[in-house]
Design a protein around this motif. Sequence first.
Motif, PDB file in Angstrom:
ATOM      1  N   ARG A 135       0.826  -1.204   0.000  1.00 26.14           N
ATOM      2  CA  ARG A 135       0.000   0.000   0.000  1.00 26.14           C
ATOM      3  C   ARG A 135       0.865   1.262   0.000  1.00 26.14           C
ATOM      4  NH1 ARG A 135      -5.371   1.241   0.420  1.00 26.14           N
ATOM      5  NH2 ARG A 135      -5.490  -0.748  -0.682  1.00 26.14           N
ATOM      6  N   MET A 136       2.040   1.194   0.587  1.00 28.08           N
ATOM      7  CA  MET A 136       2.940   2.348   0.543  1.00 28.08           C
ATOM      8  C   MET A 136       3.385   2.632  -0.896  1.00 28.08           C
ATOM      9  SD  MET A 136       4.651   4.803   1.866  1.00 28.08           S
ATOM     10  CE  MET A 136       4.426   4.539   3.616  1.00 28.08           C
ATOM     11  N   ILE A 137       3.684   1.582  -1.666  1.00 29.09           N
ATOM     12  CA  ILE A 137       4.046   1.760  -3.074  1.00 29.09           C
ATOM     13  C   ILE A 137       2.874   2.342  -3.857  1.00 29.09           C
ATOM     14  CG2 ILE A 137       4.683   0.530  -5.182  1.00 29.09           C
ATOM     15  CD1 ILE A 137       6.988   0.840  -3.298  1.00 29.09           C
ATOM     16  N   ASP A 138       1.669   1.931  -3.522  1.00 28.63           N
ATOM     17  CA  ASP A 138       0.482   2.456  -4.201  1.00 28.63           C
ATOM     18  C   ASP A 138       0.347   3.956  -3.979  1.00 28.63           C
ATOM     19  OD1 ASP A 138      -1.854   2.718  -5.569  1.00 28.63           O
ATOM     20  OD2 ASP A 138      -3.083   1.582  -4.151  1.00 28.63           O
ATOM     21  N   HIS A 139       0.550   4.416  -2.765  1.00 31.07           N
ATOM     22  CA  HIS A 139       0.440   5.846  -2.487  1.00 31.07           C
ATOM     23  C   HIS A 139       1.600   6.625  -3.113  1.00 31.07           C
ATOM     24  CE1 HIS A 139      -3.037   6.168   0.184  1.00 31.07           C
ATOM     25  NE2 HIS A 139      -2.681   4.998   0.699  1.00 31.07           N
ATOM     26  N   LEU A 140       2.764   6.039  -3.176  1.00 28.50           N
ATOM     27  CA  LEU A 140       3.884   6.721  -3.815  1.00 28.50           C
ATOM     28  C   LEU A 140       3.644   6.903  -5.311  1.00 28.50           C
ATOM     29  CD1 LEU A 140       6.937   5.038  -2.018  1.00 28.50           C
ATOM     30  CD2 LEU A 140       6.121   7.384  -1.726  1.00 28.50           C
ATOM     31  N   LYS A 141       3.035   5.929  -5.954  1.00 29.62           N
ATOM     32  CA  LYS A 141       2.721   6.050  -7.374  1.00 29.62           C
ATOM     33  C   LYS A 141       1.624   7.089  -7.618  1.00 29.62           C
ATOM     34  CE  LYS A 141       4.075   1.366  -8.714  1.00 29.62           C
ATOM     35  NZ  LYS A 141       3.601   0.067  -9.279  1.00 29.62           N
ATOM     36  N   ARG A 142       0.694   7.201  -6.685  1.00 30.44           N
ATOM     37  CA  ARG A 142      -0.369   8.194  -6.822  1.00 30.44           C
ATOM     38  C   ARG A 142       0.105   9.595  -6.428  1.00 30.44           C
ATOM     39  NH1 ARG A 142      -5.781   5.987  -6.582  1.00 30.44           N
ATOM     40  NH2 ARG A 142      -5.747   3.700  -6.531  1.00 30.44           N
ATOM     41  N   ASN A 143       1.275   9.656  -5.837  1.00 28.20           N
ATOM     42  CA  ASN A 143       1.839  10.931  -5.376  1.00 28.20           C
ATOM     43  C   ASN A 143       0.959  11.560  -4.295  1.00 28.20           C
ATOM     44  OD1 ASN A 143       3.820  12.906  -5.298  1.00 28.20           O
ATOM     45  ND2 ASN A 143       2.930  14.118  -6.954  1.00 28.20           N
ATOM     46  N   THR A 144       0.399  10.719  -3.449  1.00 32.40           N
ATOM     47  CA  THR A 144      -0.431  11.197  -2.343  1.00 32.40           C
ATOM     48  C   THR A 144       0.312  11.209  -1.019  1.00 32.40           C
ATOM     49  OG1 THR A 144      -1.280   8.945  -2.044  1.00 32.40           O
ATOM     50  CG2 THR A 144      -2.554  10.443  -3.459  1.00 32.40           C
ATOM     51  N   ILE A 145       1.569  10.804  -0.999  1.00 30.46           N
ATOM     52  CA  ILE A 145       2.349  10.778   0.228  1.00 30.46           C
ATOM     53  C   ILE A 145       3.768  11.237  -0.087  1.00 30.46           C
ATOM     54  CG2 ILE A 145       3.005   8.360  -0.057  1.00 30.46           C
ATOM     55  CD1 ILE A 145       2.924   8.066   2.955  1.00 30.46           C
ATOM     56  N   GLN A 146       4.360  11.932   0.858  1.00 30.64           N
ATOM     57  CA  GLN A 146       5.740  12.410   0.748  1.00 30.64           C
ATOM     58  C   GLN A 146       6.516  11.896   1.960  1.00 30.64           C
ATOM     59  OE1 GLN A 146       6.810  13.945  -1.938  1.00 30.64           O
ATOM     60  NE2 GLN A 146       4.762  14.175  -2.854  1.00 30.64           N
TER      61      GLN A 146
END
Length: 584
Positions: A135-146
């Motif tokens: 799920r962390m990779i998913d958010h990184l691809k969506r650019n929703t987490i820094q």
Amino acid sequence: MKGSPLKRFDDLSLPEELQAALSRIGFIEPTPIQQKAIPAMLEGRDLMACAATGSGKTGAYLIPMLATLLQDQKAQGLVLVPTRELAMQISDFLRTIVPNKQTFNTACLVGGQDIRRQFKQLQRKPRVIIATPGRMIDHLKRNTIQIHKVNQLVLDEGDRMIDMGFAPQLQQILKHLPPEKQASFFTATLDEKVKSLAKQYLQRPVLVFLNDSKPVAKIKQSVLSVPFFEKDDRVVDELNERQGSVIIFVKTKHRTDKLTKHLIDFGFAAGAIHGGKTQGQRNKAIDAFRTGKVRILCATDVAARGIDVPHVEHVLNFDLPMQDEDYVHRIGRTARNGAEGEALSFVMPEEYSDWNRIAKKYDIPGPAFEVQGRGGNSKFKGRGKGKPSFGRKPSFKAKFRKNSDESFEDRPRRKRFEDSDRPKRFGKKERFEDRPSRDRFGDSDRPKSFGRKDRFEDQDRPRSFKKDRFDDRPQRDRSDSSDRPKRFAKKDRFEDRPSRGGRSGDSSRSEFKPGRGGGKKASGSSGKPRRSNNDDSWGRKSERRDGAPSRKKSASGGGGKGRPLKVKSGFGKKKSFGRSRPSQ
């Protein structure tokens, strides 16, 4: 602090809010892993710790992380775990020790949940993020987490993440992290793969090893030899003899559901949890087991590292684990936080060698299995019996070599049909010579049905050929004397048809209804007829004299099939377009 071990949390220089929260939940004396890990992390050094499950590793890294974040308002922490249940368990424990929940936000990012809720959690700028690698990779691809400002990193259950194949995801997450950070690596088992992964995250770490990752000494371990077809009945007997909560570990999802149904049929309060269920179903099963509504929980290895229920008294290995390290995590669900527990393992005769390897690796007390021969002539010094052995059978090649001189030479041949009256069946040339031929209609009066020329020579049946096919059939009288009107004449098609009322000038009707196109009514009583009775404009294939098609639509909305178009001119007169009326 380096010289004397940590005895109480009061001896640490923790923030007052955090110290009050620990006292409120009853954290007074630290566990052995906490005594060695917390001081090293408070000094800002990297840490690599190896301890058994249930030894207090979660508090060993969350307490120093919170102390650092409370002192530095710009700091941010990240915790990566392999399973959803473990992430939710850490998130619940973190909320209990957070001093101010309104200003100190946290986020739990796991699969199987609504990602829109996680977006809202990330918009609040959480100080601590607990996530699974996927799920962390998913958010990184969506650019929703820094995560480029994360300076506190913890990898919990690192050996399990390697076993589940999260090494590539961890490498990808590492690229987004800053080079200057404090990292901690916690594991229950230690091997070469775990060491190589830890070297990529840690820089000159402090090594902490407790009991060399052996099971907790307060767990009473036992083994029982059971054939496969007796497991279902034997597990019922063992559950009747025991009291308290029980976790039964099974190898596959299908077997887990089947065993749960079997126990429910016998009157046990049982639940199931495995990777095939939704996150809501898994949470519901764990909550029912934690609150005591369900006494027995059947689970796969997905629950071996995420269930923290203090009142678990028994762990039963219905099937041996696929990997030896999972045995430690399974039985670690009991005897947590200094309590006592018991673990029982079912071992089939074909699994004796696997159990001997696990027992030798983790120093499990008790007798060992004796495995002899290829067929599994195994004897257990204690309970159970092994499979009988019939010895090694000689191969066909060795047997043939032993009797090679007299194997086929001195063997008498079988006399098949020498002295018998039975006809020879396998002769090629004389196979059908002596067999009487079948007389097909030789002396019979039946006509030959296979001849072509003389097929109907002796019969009166007429020949059904093209020329004479309908010669003898009476023809239909198509003379002109018939009273039936001709239907296919083109010129006289509408001669005898009565004229339609309201179309001619002699009609008393002064108005007529619009045609197919919805044209206007004719004005006045002396309107001209639109077409005569002899007009052939009703035909679909009729054409104008100048070659133009007869179908047109009027600009005024009228017109239709073969009708002339009428358009008002500039002086109010009507002009007729279309083909002219035929001359009478």
